[in-house]
Structure formats: structure tokens, C-alpha cells
Motif scaffolding. Structure first.
Motif, mmCIF file in Angstrom:
data_model
loop_
_atom_site.group_PDB
_atom_site.id
_atom_site.type_symbol
_atom_site.label_atom_id
_atom_site.label_comp_id
_atom_site.label_asym_id
_atom_site.label_seq_id
_atom_site.Cartn_x
_atom_site.Cartn_y
_atom_site.Cartn_z
ATOM 1 N N PHE A 143 0.846 -1.192 0.000
ATOM 2 C CA PHE A 143 0.000 0.000 0.000
ATOM 3 C C PHE A 143 0.878 1.237 0.000
ATOM 4 N N ASN A 144 0.476 2.225 -0.778
ATOM 5 C CA ASN A 144 1.268 3.457 -0.839
ATOM 6 C C ASN A 144 1.023 4.342 0.372
ATOM 7 N N THR A 145 -0.203 4.275 0.916
ATOM 8 C CA THR A 145 -0.519 5.122 2.077
ATOM 9 C C THR A 145 -1.246 4.281 3.110
ATOM 10 N N ILE A 146 -1.245 4.768 4.331
ATOM 11 C CA ILE A 146 -1.980 4.094 5.410
ATOM 12 C C ILE A 146 -3.473 4.079 5.080
ATOM 13 N N GLU A 149 -8.503 1.267 3.864
ATOM 14 C CA GLU A 149 -9.621 1.080 2.942
ATOM 15 C C GLU A 149 -9.723 -0.403 2.576
ATOM 16 N N TYR A 150 -8.580 -1.021 2.365
ATOM 17 C CA TYR A 150 -8.536 -2.438 2.017
ATOM 18 C C TYR A 150 -9.039 -3.301 3.193
ATOM 19 N N LEU A 151 -8.554 -2.999 4.395
ATOM 20 C CA LEU A 151 -8.923 -3.802 5.572
ATOM 21 C C LEU A 151 -10.414 -3.695 5.917
ATOM 22 N N SER A 152 -11.015 -2.552 5.580
ATOM 23 C CA SER A 152 -12.418 -2.353 5.960
ATOM 24 C C SER A 152 -13.371 -2.616 4.792
ATOM 25 N N ARG A 153 -12.817 -3.082 3.667
ATOM 26 C CA ARG A 153 -13.637 -3.232 2.452
ATOM 27 C C ARG A 153 -14.752 -4.259 2.650
ATOM 28 N N LYS A 154 -15.787 -4.105 1.864
ATOM 29 C CA LYS A 154 -16.898 -5.060 1.851
ATOM 30 C C LYS A 154 -16.669 -6.001 0.677
ATOM 31 N N ILE A 155 -16.636 -7.297 0.933
ATOM 32 C CA ILE A 155 -16.433 -8.263 -0.155
ATOM 33 C C ILE A 155 -17.682 -8.286 -1.034
ATOM 34 N N ASP A 156 -17.455 -8.281 -2.324
ATOM 35 C CA ASP A 156 -18.582 -8.296 -3.261
ATOM 36 C C ASP A 156 -18.913 -9.756 -3.590
ATOM 37 N N TYR A 157 -19.805 -10.351 -2.806
ATOM 38 C CA TYR A 157 -20.134 -11.771 -2.982
ATOM 39 C C TYR A 157 -20.989 -12.010 -4.220
#
Length: 395
Positions: free
Chosen positions: A239-242, A247-255
């Protein structure tokens, strides 16, 4: 004598709170809030609010304090019930108890109390209020109740400084057993009464039954997603920024339906919530199925076996600026500021170590440990030691 109007609910906690206020020399008036009278949706012959208002009246008589009932059902329907339906429709899971405190007890009810000449409004919540001076200003603190098992500060996480300034929590220094013992000693009719369960207004009703009044049943499929699904194999990402990382860690998986196999049918995705186990009515699995996500647009419920299923866990969540609330306005974070806190995402959860990260659009909360069933629409509250300093709706 300062005048206090207490919300007498007909339960043991508010009964003892009223007694303590009298002991402290306040002029106490008991007010019972009637929040619901649409019998078409109570779905049971019992009329809980009648019993409760009766008990509240008996307590007021015993304590020799004036008592009256106020009907707030119209405001209640507008501010709580309609909001709940609206949230469930969007596939979010609201918390009516938190809203009830913010919108009804400490807003509509408080305004009525102040019109009746009250200096303060009191409730039977297990929490405490602190007062500190900072830069010549008086600041009110919302502190956890002494009884760790009963601490209800979470339910008050949306209160403002103004609301807190007028609030009193007389039983915050006591434990539940002490409250019961005192009620028994005073021979109050509520001494042995069970704590009310379920929604804070419709009595003994199951939530899906209530929701069915307005959200019509609609058949859809239940999909079981295996633990091995590729979507859970996170590739080491640079990741370039924190902020990118959060954003990645809190993302919602698109099932998608083809992520797993169809194992059953349901009557409406909007009746279900993340982490739910009951009500799926699907058998034949080695471990019980848990809801890992719902898609209200496509009307699909995604499930996984066992409470360790990776689909249940996330390390971070996001709260948008519109839904961010600081009880301690003086501690509000500015963009790029961070703060180590303790946080919880549901009422009965132990406090967990976390860090707040303020960004332009809102705030990320990253937990030290993975959290199960972080649910959109629920409230996250954060603390410094035993003080609740802010909260927000999980987006």
C-alpha cells in the motif's frame, strides 16, 4: 430544591434511581413514556406498556412522588420505527436502543421535562457522569457504570454535551445486585421484576415478525460460501498510504452466487443480519451456518460454516463524516490525526484496543485483533479508559 424528572419505566433500575434522587434532596417527579400503541403490530395479547405504567405508578405512590404518563408514540414512530424500517430496507442493522436515548429520552422527553420546570432529567442507566474544567470551560464526561457486567454507557454513545449537562444517572455507582437488594428492602413492586428484553417499545415481539408488517416477504436463496473460497486469500499487497491499507482492511467483499452452493431458501434478505445463526433453517452441515453477508438488491443471503469462518472477520471499519459523533467535542480529531482508544462494536462486547485514523471523508477504526460480524448500521463507540468519548454508525 432542584427539580428532577425521572423516566419511570416500570422496571427496577428507574425505581431505585427515583428513590436515590429523593434521598439526595431533589424534588422528584416520575414520568412514564408511552412509546407505542399500535396493537396491530404487537402480535401478542400481552400489553406490556400497560403493566409497566401500572408498576411505575405503584412505585411513585410508594415513594410519594407525583406521577404522570406522556404519550410519545407519534414521535417514536417517526424517529425510531420509520428509521428502522428504512435502515433494514437498505440492508443495514440499526440499533433502536441507542436511537431511543438520543431521539426520545434525551430529546423529546427532555424538552417536555424542561417545559415542566425540571433542572435535570434522570434515567435508570448503569453509567456515570463526570464534570471537568478545561480552559475555563465546563466539560461533561460520560463514564462507564461501576458494574462492569451492566455498564450501559454504549447505549448513550450519541449524547451531546448539552444533553449530558442536564442528565443524571443515580444508579451508576451501584451494581445490579445492590439495586435489587435496595428495591427489596424498600418493598418496591419492581424488586423481582425481570429486565425487559427485546425492542424498547413493542414488547415481546420477534424482530422479523415486526419487520414483516412493512417489509414484505420475498423468497430468495441462501448460499454457503466455503472457507477456502479464493476471495479470502489476500495477496500480500503493497500500500502506498496508510489510508489505502485501511480502505482495504475495511472493504466489503462483493459476494456472488457462484462463490458457493445454494443450500436453502429464505423469505427476505432484509430480515437477516451479519453474524446471525438462528432462523436460517438449513440442516446437514458439520458446523452451524452463520450469515456472513446479505445482498438486499439481489435478495441473497451468504453464509459460512462455523464461527471461525473468514467471511465473518475484519480488522477495520469506516464511519463517514455525517455519522461521526464526539461526546467530547474538545477531543475531535483533525484530518491525519490518530488516537489510540478502546472500542466496541456492540453492547455486550468487551472493550478492544483500536486506533482512530481521521481522513477527509470520515474516520477509520483499526482494531488490534480481528473483529467478528462488523455490521453496517450498528454503532461503534470508543473510550479512553472508562470514559466514552465518541461514536459513529458503521458504514
Amino acid at each position: 430544591m432542584k427539580r428532577v424528572i425521572i423516566g419511570l419505566s416500570g422496571g427496577v433500575d428507574s425505581s431505585v434511581a427515583a428513590y436515590l434522587l429523593k434521598q439526595q434532596g431533589y424534588e422528584v417527579i416520575g414520568l412514564f413514556m408511552k412509546n407505542w400503541h399500535d396493537d396491530s403490530v404487537t402480535i401478542s395479547d400481552e400489553c406490556p406498556w400497560l403493566d409497566d405504567s401500572n408498576d411505575a405508578m405503584l412505585v411513585a405512590e410508594k415513594l410519594n412522588i407525583p406521577f404522570q404518563t406522556v404519550d410519545l408514540s407519534e414521535e417514536y414512530k417517526e424517529r425510531i420505527v420509520d428509521y428502522m424500517f428504512h435502515e433494514y430496507e437498505k440492508g443495514r442493522t440499526p440499533n433502536p436502543d441507542v436511537l431511543c436515548n438520543r431521539e426520545i429520552k434525551f430529546d423529546v422527553f427532555m424538552k417536555i421535562a424542561l417545559e415542566l420546570g425540571a433542572d435535570y432529567v434522570a434515567t435508570g442507566h448503569y453509567c456515570r457522569k463526570g464534570v471537568i474544567e478545561k480552559n475555563g470551560e465546563t466539560i461533561y464526561q460520560l463514564l462507564a457504570g461501576v458494574d462492569i457486567n451492566k455498564d450501559q454507557s454504549y447505549f448513550l454513545c450519541q449524547l451531546s454535551q448539552e444533553q449530558l449537562s442536564k442528565a443524571l444517572f443515580p444508579i451508576g455507582e451501584l451494581t445490579k445486585p445492590e439495586v435489587r437488594a435496595l428495591a427489596t428492602k424498600l418493598d418496591l413492586v419492581t424488586a423481582e421484576k425481570k429486565d425487559s428484553q427485546g425492542l424498547c417499545f413493542i414488547g415481546k415481539v420477534k424482530l422479523p415478525d415486526f419487520l414483516q408488517q412493512q417489509l414484505k416477504p420475498k423468497e430468495g436463496v441462501i448460499v454457503e460460501v466455503p472457507k477456502e473460497q479464493d476471495v479470502y486469500n489476500s495477496i500480500e499487497t503493497k500500500f502506498n498510504t496508510i489510508e489505502e491499507k485501511l480502505e482495504y482492511l475495511s472493504r466489503k467483499i462483493d459476494y456472488k452466487v457462484d462463490f458457493g452452493k445454494i443450500v436453502g431458501k429464505h423469505q427476505g434478505a432484509h430480515y437477516f443480519t451479519k453474524g446471525q445463526r438462528k432462523g436460517l433453517a438449513v440442516g446437514g452441515t458439520i458446523e452451524p451456518l452463520f450469515v456472513i453477508d446479505t445482498d438486499v438488491e439481489e435478495n441473497v443471503i451468504y453464509t459460512g460454516q462455523g464461527k471461525e469462518h473468514p467471511g465473518l472477520y475484519k480488522k477495520a471499519l469506516f464511519v463517514s463524516n455525517e455519522e461521526l459523533h464526539w461526546v467530547r467535542e474538545d477531543l475531535t480529531l483533525q484530518v491525519d490525526e490518530t488516537l489510540p482508544v478502546k472500542a466496541r462494536i456492540r453492547y455486550r462486547q468487551a472493550l478492544e484496543n483500536a486506533t482512530l485514523y481521521k481522513v477527509d471523508s470520515g474516520m477509520y477504526i483499526e482494531f488490534e485483533n480481528m473483529q467478528s460480524a462488523i455490521t453496517e448500521g450498528q454503532f461503534v463507540a470508543w473510550y479512553i479508559e472508562d470514559e466514552l468519548i465518541g461514536s459513529g454508525v458503521i458504514s
